[in-house]
Write an enzyme that holds these catalytic residues in place. Structure first.
Site, PDB file in Angstrom:
ATOM      1  N   GLU A 277       0.822  -1.296  -0.107  1.00  0.00           N
ATOM      2  CA  GLU A 277       0.137   0.376   0.030  1.00  0.00           C
ATOM      3  C   GLU A 277       0.917   1.376  -0.017  1.00  0.00           C
ATOM      4  O   GLU A 277       0.566   2.420  -0.556  1.00  0.00           O
ATOM      5  CB  GLU A 277      -0.915  -0.013   1.226  1.00  0.00           C
ATOM      6  N   HIS A 306      10.667 -26.352  -0.400  1.00  0.00           N
ATOM      7  CA  HIS A 306      10.146 -27.468  -1.124  1.00  0.00           C
ATOM      8  C   HIS A 306       8.682 -26.874  -2.217  1.00  0.00           C
ATOM      9  O   HIS A 306       7.842 -27.861  -2.558  1.00  0.00           O
ATOM     10  CB  HIS A 306       9.516 -28.567  -0.300  1.00  0.00           C
ATOM     11  N   LYS A 420     -14.134  -0.154  -3.037  1.00  0.00           N
ATOM     12  CA  LYS A 420     -15.167   0.146  -2.063  1.00  0.00           C
ATOM     13  C   LYS A 420     -16.548   0.932  -2.439  1.00  0.00           C
ATOM     14  O   LYS A 420     -17.667   0.672  -2.227  1.00  0.00           O
ATOM     15  CB  LYS A 420     -14.416   1.249  -0.903  1.00  0.00           C
TER      16      LYS A 420
END
Length: 428
Positions: A277, A306, A420
């Site tokens: 951000e 792995h 939003k």
């Protein structure tokens, strides 16, 4: 905290000196802000560890809300409103009241939380709900809060005593709290969520859980002294920011936090948000479209050796790595089973778990070093409040300095609002 600046970071003395020159004035500004007593600038988050008023208020409310009946603290927030506290909680593993965290929308998790809440009250216990939202209007947070508070109200008429909100003063959430006699803690207006772990946002739930918040602040102050120093040779934040920026100029587009301790995975995710951000910006401070940023990754050793190590070593040369380990003090000896079993991996004979992990860590660094891959190394003294806080503060300062070198605003996130706005339209 030990910071190792390896020659494989590829940065030259000239490049390091240039970064030091560019940042010298900003470091002086940050020193003045950290020593101040107000929250006028976004960088004022550096003052939080010194703020005796916040510490005293958190300690007072912690004492008021603590009770032998308290069985669980439900922390309701998302992003910076809970990642910092969650990271400290997972790393320190305190022995106080358990914390549970509610961030994204998840039906099963909410149903389980309500079921657990009912069981607690049936057995004569209590829960406390800490709703954290700087704006007081975050959709996910308010949705989770509604569900949990509604359940609480069905279990006790004194529900308002078991709710605490942490929000910006005079937000809608703060106004609601005052009207319903719910305790409220302030989140300074200038301090964004991802910078707020040393404010009431992080300190209050951690104090209830048994974390020593004064030692937490002590570790943060120690990092301030070191990472705001004008002595570049001993300033870990300056060295790290310069190395990362240099690597970006050479084509690196990802930063991998490679953590060799599973208890610190949440710490890596906190830093992922901070880096993503703060640096991922469409425009620079001059308004020019730049699409800047470095993609943050989190990998865990030795598990991810792995899964992604093949990619890290053999794939594109587009990643800078910060290795993070903790100095181990406890150990377990590897037992003998029988002659045949012990012969399967004979190198383990007469070794301890710590010796094996140290060898794996050394082997990993050796691979990076042999291939000339850029990296730095951070070693924490121990998993305690001071060491974790020192790392958090170090990374916050590093990110501020890196943003300054990149000429982007580390403290806004204008594009986050896009989803939003669309979400609210869809809900309407």
């Amino acid at each position: 905290m030990r910071f190792s600046f390896h020659e494989t970071s590829h940065i030259t003395e000239r490049d390091a000196a240039k970064a030091e020159h560019e940042l010298s004035g900003y470091l002086e500004e940050l020193r003045l802000i950290a020593a101040g007593s107000s929250y006028e600038r976004h960088e004022s988050c550096l003052y939080l560890a010194h703020d005796e008023v916040v510490l005293t208020e958190v300690e007072r409310l912690t004492c008021e809300k603590s009770s032998p009946k308290l069985r669980e603290v439900m922390v309701v927030g998302i992003g910076g409103s809970n990642l910092g506290a969650w990271a400290v909680y997972d790393a320190v593993r305190p022995s106080g009241v358990p914390l549970s965290f509610y961030d994204t929308a998840h039906v099963r998790v909410l149903k389980e939380a309500c079921g657990r809440m009912r069981s607690v009250y049936r057995e004569g216990g209590e829960v406390l709900i800490n709703v954290i939202s700087k704006s007081g209007a975050t959709s996910e947070t308010m949705m989770n809060a509604r569900v949990l508070i509604d359940c609480l109200k069905s279990l006790t008429k004194d529900w308002h005593r078991s709710v605490v909100v942490t929000t910006e003063p005079l937000s809608k959430l703060d106004n609601w709290a005052r009207e319903h006699r719910v305790a409220s803690l302030p989140n300074p207006a200038a301090v964004g969520g991802r910078w707020s772990v040393f404010s009431a946002v992080g300190l209050f739930p951690l104090a209830l859980a048994g974390v020593d918040i004064r030692r937490l602040c002590k570790g943060a102050v120690r990092a301030l002294r070191r990472c705001l120093s004008s002595d570049a040779e001993h300033n870990a934040a300056l060295q790290s920011a310069a190395a990362i920026r240099h690597a970006m100029k050479k084509g690196v587009v990802m930063h991998n936090t490679f953590i060799f301790n599973p208890d610190l995975e949440r710490l890596g995710k906190w830093y992922r948000q901070l880096l993503g951000e703060s640096l991922g910006k469409e425009r620079d401070v001059h308004g020019r479209i730049v699409h800047a940023g470095i993609t943050p990754l989190v990998t865990i050793g030795s598990t991810d050796l792995h899964s992604v190590f093949q990619l890290l070593i053999g794939g594109p040369l587009d990643k800078f790595t910060t290795f993070v380990k903790v100095r181990q003090r406890q150990d377990v000896s590897i037992p003998r089973i029988d002659e045949q079993f012990d012969a399967i991996v004979p190198e383990l004979n007469r070794k301890s778990v710590r010796e094996v992990m140290d060898a794996i860590y050394g082997g990993t660094l050796g691979s990076f070093r042999d291939r000339g891959l850029p990296f730095v190394e951070v070693e924490l003294e121990r998993l305690d409040e001071e060491s974790i806080a020192e790392f958090l503060q170090f990374k916050m300062i590093e990110t501020m300095l890196l943003a300054r070198l990149m000429q982007v605003n580390a403290f806004d996130q204008p594009n986050v609002e896009e989803y939003k706005v669309i979400t609210r339209k869809l809900l309407q």
